[in-house]
Motif scaffolding. Sequence first.
Motif, PDB file in Angstrom:
ATOM      1  N   PRO A  81     -76.657  10.177   2.329  1.00 27.82           N
ATOM      2  CA  PRO A  81     -77.546   9.105   2.776  1.00 27.82           C
ATOM      3  C   PRO A  81     -76.775   7.858   3.195  1.00 27.82           C
ATOM      4  O   PRO A  81     -75.844   7.431   2.506  1.00 27.82           O
ATOM      5  CB  PRO A  81     -78.412   8.827   1.546  1.00 27.82           C
ATOM      6  CG  PRO A  81     -78.341  10.069   0.726  1.00 27.82           C
ATOM      7  CD  PRO A  81     -76.958  10.607   0.943  1.00 27.82           C
ATOM      8  N   LEU A  82     -77.150   7.296   4.317  1.00 28.84           N
ATOM      9  CA  LEU A  82     -76.614   6.003   4.754  1.00 28.84           C
ATOM     10  C   LEU A  82     -77.519   4.918   4.188  1.00 28.84           C
ATOM     11  O   LEU A  82     -78.720   4.901   4.448  1.00 28.84           O
ATOM     12  CB  LEU A  82     -76.599   5.922   6.276  1.00 28.84           C
ATOM     13  CG  LEU A  82     -76.327   4.530   6.863  1.00 28.84           C
ATOM     14  CD1 LEU A  82     -74.904   4.076   6.538  1.00 28.84           C
ATOM     15  CD2 LEU A  82     -76.567   4.522   8.371  1.00 28.84           C
ATOM     16  N   VAL A  83     -76.950   4.026   3.406  1.00 31.49           N
ATOM     17  CA  VAL A  83     -77.721   2.943   2.787  1.00 31.49           C
ATOM     18  C   VAL A  83     -77.308   1.618   3.411  1.00 31.49           C
ATOM     19  O   VAL A  83     -76.131   1.264   3.406  1.00 31.49           O
ATOM     20  CB  VAL A  83     -77.492   2.886   1.262  1.00 31.49           C
ATOM     21  CG1 VAL A  83     -78.236   1.692   0.662  1.00 31.49           C
ATOM     22  CG2 VAL A  83     -77.954   4.187   0.608  1.00 31.49           C
ATOM     23  N   ILE A  84     -78.278   0.891   3.965  1.00 34.25           N
ATOM     24  CA  ILE A  84     -78.050  -0.461   4.499  1.00 34.25           C
ATOM     25  C   ILE A  84     -78.943  -1.408   3.712  1.00 34.25           C
ATOM     26  O   ILE A  84     -80.162  -1.429   3.905  1.00 34.25           O
ATOM     27  CB  ILE A  84     -78.376  -0.534   6.003  1.00 34.25           C
ATOM     28  CG1 ILE A  84     -77.504   0.453   6.789  1.00 34.25           C
ATOM     29  CG2 ILE A  84     -78.165  -1.949   6.523  1.00 34.25           C
ATOM     30  CD1 ILE A  84     -77.801   0.487   8.283  1.00 34.25           C
ATOM     31  N   GLU A  85     -78.336  -2.147   2.809  1.00 40.96           N
ATOM     32  CA  GLU A  85     -79.119  -3.020   1.932  1.00 40.96           C
ATOM     33  C   GLU A  85     -79.602  -4.268   2.651  1.00 40.96           C
ATOM     34  O   GLU A  85     -80.650  -4.822   2.319  1.00 40.96           O
ATOM     35  CB  GLU A  85     -78.287  -3.394   0.708  1.00 40.96           C
ATOM     36  CG  GLU A  85     -77.953  -2.188  -0.167  1.00 40.96           C
ATOM     37  CD  GLU A  85     -77.130  -2.570  -1.371  1.00 40.96           C
ATOM     38  OE1 GLU A  85     -76.635  -3.722  -1.413  1.00 40.96           O
ATOM     39  OE2 GLU A  85     -76.973  -1.736  -2.292  1.00 40.96           O
ATOM     40  N   ASP A  86     -78.822  -4.743   3.623  1.00 31.12           N
ATOM     41  CA  ASP A  86     -79.204  -5.948   4.370  1.00 31.12           C
ATOM     42  C   ASP A  86     -78.831  -5.742   5.837  1.00 31.12           C
ATOM     43  O   ASP A  86     -77.664  -5.815   6.216  1.00 31.12           O
ATOM     44  CB  ASP A  86     -78.487  -7.174   3.811  1.00 31.12           C
ATOM     45  CG  ASP A  86     -79.021  -8.478   4.406  1.00 31.12           C
ATOM     46  OD1 ASP A  86     -79.581  -8.432   5.520  1.00 31.12           O
ATOM     47  OD2 ASP A  86     -78.856  -9.539   3.769  1.00 31.12           O
ATOM     48  N   ILE A  87     -79.831  -5.463   6.653  1.00 28.47           N
ATOM     49  CA  ILE A  87     -79.598  -5.171   8.066  1.00 28.47           C
ATOM     50  C   ILE A  87     -78.939  -6.355   8.778  1.00 28.47           C
ATOM     51  O   ILE A  87     -78.120  -6.171   9.684  1.00 28.47           O
ATOM     52  CB  ILE A  87     -80.930  -4.807   8.753  1.00 28.47           C
ATOM     53  CG1 ILE A  87     -81.438  -3.456   8.212  1.00 28.47           C
ATOM     54  CG2 ILE A  87     -80.789  -4.745  10.268  1.00 28.47           C
ATOM     55  CD1 ILE A  87     -82.825  -3.064   8.697  1.00 28.47           C
ATOM     56  N   ILE A  89     -76.623  -8.367   7.930  1.00 23.15           N
ATOM     57  CA  ILE A  89     -75.180  -8.566   7.770  1.00 23.15           C
ATOM     58  C   ILE A  89     -74.384  -7.272   7.892  1.00 23.15           C
ATOM     59  O   ILE A  89     -73.157  -7.294   7.804  1.00 23.15           O
ATOM     60  CB  ILE A  89     -74.858  -9.231   6.410  1.00 23.15           C
ATOM     61  CG1 ILE A  89     -75.317  -8.330   5.251  1.00 23.15           C
ATOM     62  CG2 ILE A  89     -75.494 -10.611   6.318  1.00 23.15           C
ATOM     63  CD1 ILE A  89     -74.903  -8.853   3.876  1.00 23.15           C
ATOM     64  N   ASP A  90     -75.063  -6.145   8.098  1.00 24.57           N
ATOM     65  CA  ASP A  90     -74.360  -4.874   8.217  1.00 24.57           C
ATOM     66  C   ASP A  90     -73.762  -4.746   9.621  1.00 24.57           C
ATOM     67  O   ASP A  90     -74.474  -4.869  10.633  1.00 24.57           O
ATOM     68  CB  ASP A  90     -75.321  -3.705   7.949  1.00 24.57           C
ATOM     69  CG  ASP A  90     -74.618  -2.356   7.970  1.00 24.57           C
ATOM     70  OD1 ASP A  90     -74.075  -1.958   6.924  1.00 24.57           O
ATOM     71  OD2 ASP A  90     -74.623  -1.729   9.042  1.00 24.57           O
ATOM     72  N   SER A  92     -72.517  -2.167  11.374  1.00 23.09           N
ATOM     73  CA  SER A  92     -72.993  -1.070  12.219  1.00 23.09           C
ATOM     74  C   SER A  92     -74.416  -1.320  12.715  1.00 23.09           C
ATOM     75  O   SER A  92     -74.748  -1.020  13.868  1.00 23.09           O
ATOM     76  CB  SER A  92     -72.927   0.257  11.463  1.00 23.09           C
ATOM     77  OG  SER A  92     -73.731   0.207  10.288  1.00 23.09           O
ATOM     78  N   ALA A  93     -75.248  -1.894  11.855  1.00 26.93           N
ATOM     79  CA  ALA A  93     -76.629  -2.172  12.242  1.00 26.93           C
ATOM     80  C   ALA A  93     -76.708  -3.250  13.306  1.00 26.93           C
ATOM     81  O   ALA A  93     -77.567  -3.207  14.200  1.00 26.93           O
ATOM     82  CB  ALA A  93     -77.454  -2.588  11.029  1.00 26.93           C
ATOM     83  N   GLN A  94     -75.812  -4.218  13.241  1.00 28.79           N
ATOM     84  CA  GLN A  94     -75.843  -5.332  14.184  1.00 28.79           C
ATOM     85  C   GLN A  94     -75.495  -4.919  15.610  1.00 28.79           C
ATOM     86  O   GLN A  94     -75.729  -5.667  16.560  1.00 28.79           O
ATOM     87  CB  GLN A  94     -74.902  -6.442  13.711  1.00 28.79           C
ATOM     88  CG  GLN A  94     -75.419  -7.222  12.521  1.00 28.79           C
ATOM     89  CD  GLN A  94     -76.800  -7.825  12.791  1.00 28.79           C
ATOM     90  OE1 GLN A  94     -76.980  -8.604  13.719  1.00 28.79           O
ATOM     91  NE2 GLN A  94     -77.777  -7.436  11.976  1.00 28.79           N
ATOM     92  N   ARG A  95     -74.962  -3.712  15.777  1.00 27.12           N
ATOM     93  CA  ARG A  95     -74.685  -3.230  17.131  1.00 27.12           C
ATOM     94  C   ARG A  95     -75.956  -2.778  17.849  1.00 27.12           C
ATOM     95  O   ARG A  95     -75.945  -2.556  19.057  1.00 27.12           O
ATOM     96  CB  ARG A  95     -73.691  -2.063  17.077  1.00 27.12           C
ATOM     97  CG  ARG A  95     -72.300  -2.443  16.573  1.00 27.12           C
ATOM     98  CD  ARG A  95     -71.274  -1.379  16.945  1.00 27.12           C
ATOM     99  NE  ARG A  95     -71.582  -0.083  16.369  1.00 27.12           N
ATOM    100  CZ  ARG A  95     -71.100   0.357  15.209  1.00 27.12           C
ATOM    101  NH1 ARG A  95     -70.301  -0.431  14.489  1.00 27.12           N
ATOM    102  NH2 ARG A  95     -71.416   1.553  14.751  1.00 27.12           N
ATOM    103  N   LEU A  96     -77.022  -2.644  17.090  1.00 25.02           N
ATOM    104  CA  LEU A  96     -78.286  -2.196  17.656  1.00 25.02           C
ATOM    105  C   LEU A  96     -79.168  -3.390  18.019  1.00 25.02           C
ATOM    106  O   LEU A  96     -79.334  -4.320  17.222  1.00 25.02           O
ATOM    107  CB  LEU A  96     -79.031  -1.314  16.648  1.00 25.02           C
ATOM    108  CG  LEU A  96     -78.276  -0.107  16.079  1.00 25.02           C
ATOM    109  CD1 LEU A  96     -79.144   0.598  15.044  1.00 25.02           C
ATOM    110  CD2 LEU A  96     -77.867   0.851  17.184  1.00 25.02           C
ATOM    111  N   ASN A 103     -84.579  -8.712  10.497  1.00 27.08           N
ATOM    112  CA  ASN A 103     -84.046  -9.785   9.652  1.00 27.08           C
ATOM    113  C   ASN A 103     -83.133  -9.225   8.562  1.00 27.08           C
ATOM    114  O   ASN A 103     -82.170  -8.536   8.842  1.00 27.08           O
ATOM    115  CB  ASN A 103     -85.208 -10.589   9.052  1.00 27.08           C
ATOM    116  CG  ASN A 103     -86.113 -11.162  10.139  1.00 27.08           C
ATOM    117  OD1 ASN A 103     -85.614 -11.683  11.132  1.00 27.08           O
ATOM    118  ND2 ASN A 103     -87.409 -11.040   9.964  1.00 27.08           N
ATOM    119  N   ASN A 104     -83.459  -9.527   7.305  1.00 27.62           N
ATOM    120  CA  ASN A 104     -82.633  -9.031   6.184  1.00 27.62           C
ATOM    121  C   ASN A 104     -83.286  -7.812   5.529  1.00 27.62           C
ATOM    122  O   ASN A 104     -83.223  -7.624   4.319  1.00 27.62           O
ATOM    123  CB  ASN A 104     -82.407 -10.133   5.147  1.00 27.62           C
ATOM    124  CG  ASN A 104     -83.707 -10.599   4.512  1.00 27.62           C
ATOM    125  OD1 ASN A 104     -84.767 -10.473   5.096  1.00 27.62           O
ATOM    126  ND2 ASN A 104     -83.603 -11.177   3.313  1.00 27.62           N
TER     127      ASN A 104
END
Length: 291
Positions: A81-87, A89-90, A92-96, A103-104
């Motif tokens: 599982p890929l876990v992103i606790e705070d989108i 500041i992540d 990899s997520a910020q590339r989307l 938000n968070n």
Amino acid sequence: MPLNGTRKMNDFRNFEDAAAHILQLLSQQMNINTLFIAKNDGQTNHIVKAINAEEELVTEGGIAPLEQTFCSLSIDYGEKPLVIEDISIDASAQRLEISSSFNNGSFIGIPIYRDNGEVYGTICAMDNVPFEFTEEHQRSLELMSSLLTYVLELESAQEQIQSLSSPLVPVADGIAILPVIGNVTARRAQTIIDRVLGKCAEAEVRYLVVDVSGVSQINSVVGEYLLKLVNTLKIIGVVPVITGIQPFMALKVPHFAEALSGILIEANLQTALRKLGFQLSNESKEKSGRR
């Protein structure tokens, strides 16, 4: 909280039915806004099933470019599982581009694999606020991913079995036989109809002998499906010929024989093929005589 389900695997009609049930099970354990299962073809991401508790973060039936979805991050991450606790500041997520809408918020996802190792899609959960994903949550997603792989395998096997159970056997130019064997359920009858009509068009079948001598059980519902097959064949220009009608069929479906009025019915395949050969010979002679 354990995942408890009351339905058996064979209760599911198809993958989507199983997917919906699995999301319901997860929603009992995870108090999170959104749970969803997506399918992708390497280019696009299609939301197969989704549950939104309050805010609609994911729309069932929605389609988006795969590379611009959180699902793509899960697939790239691998089998865990890929876990992103705070989108917010992540990295990899910020590339989307879509990340700016969350938000968070939080996300967790894991790929769903086919039995040959190819990726079918993903099973994911997300929220627009911080959410703590426990080890139990992660194990549950892994378990459900494996279960969905199993469902995909069963569905694939069932399709192969259905294909083998409704073979179209060509015996001469424009003539084919459909041997119907075993217990015919309403679901199987519909599958036979769907497959046979396509095969008749592909093979340019003009006469289809439907042999029901191997049918072990029949009821009024199945009888209606067989009548539907006969009527549909006539509509698309295929002449249906019925062989092997057993006495118990007349008892189970009293109007069966009456409904087949006007249809060529023979006792067995041998007499049916002999009759068709005679008809085809006459047709050939008539065509030759017109030249």
